[in-house]
Design a protein around this motif. Sequence first.
Motif, PDB file in Angstrom:
ATOM      1  N   TRP A  45       9.963  99.152 -50.778  1.00 57.69           N
ATOM      2  CA  TRP A  45       9.325  98.057 -50.056  1.00 57.69           C
ATOM      3  C   TRP A  45       9.025  96.926 -51.020  1.00 57.69           C
ATOM      4  O   TRP A  45       8.734  97.163 -52.189  1.00 57.69           O
ATOM      5  N   VAL A  77       7.374  93.693 -41.921  1.00 54.72           N
ATOM      6  CA  VAL A  77       6.291  94.464 -41.305  1.00 54.72           C
ATOM      7  C   VAL A  77       4.988  93.813 -41.729  1.00 54.72           C
ATOM      8  O   VAL A  77       4.743  93.612 -42.922  1.00 54.72           O
ATOM      9  N   THR A  78       4.170  93.483 -40.752  1.00 51.05           N
ATOM     10  CA  THR A  78       2.842  92.946 -41.031  1.00 51.05           C
ATOM     11  C   THR A  78       1.887  94.133 -41.104  1.00 51.05           C
ATOM     12  O   THR A  78       1.505  94.690 -40.076  1.00 51.05           O
ATOM     13  N   ALA A  79       1.547  94.532 -42.313  1.00 53.49           N
ATOM     14  CA  ALA A  79       0.678  95.697 -42.513  1.00 53.49           C
ATOM     15  C   ALA A  79      -0.784  95.342 -42.242  1.00 53.49           C
ATOM     16  O   ALA A  79      -1.553  96.183 -41.789  1.00 53.49           O
ATOM     17  N   SER A  87      11.289  96.020 -46.032  1.00 54.85           N
ATOM     18  CA  SER A  87      12.013  97.224 -46.416  1.00 54.85           C
ATOM     19  C   SER A  87      13.296  96.820 -47.123  1.00 54.85           C
ATOM     20  O   SER A  87      14.036  95.949 -46.645  1.00 54.85           O
TER      21      SER A  87
END
Length: 109
Positions: A45, A77-79, A87
Amino acid sequence: MPDEPIAAIANAEPHHEKEAAAYRAAPHHHVVSPDNQAPLLTSAWYSTSDLAACLRVDASTLRRWRTAQPPQGPPFVTASERVVMYSALDVEEWLHRRRTVPTKGPNGR
């Protein structure tokens, strides 16, 4: 930045030591699940700044792509509100889709 070839995204290590340790610990093989989705937790990532460095673009370019309507650039991806991750598998696929292979014209040039 020095004039050297861009390393493959999958082989490029993150710049931050904490992220680099996690990257080295993760397996780097492509396994496809029954629904044809690669398992994201086993891939590398990248943060916005790490991916920007790999692609040799400014981090603001990635932010602009993410906020465009519709969103552009590689999948992300918005964590959390402040953490966006990419990724390595998604980035590789995105780069392959954008790849242009020149062909010879009808007169052989």
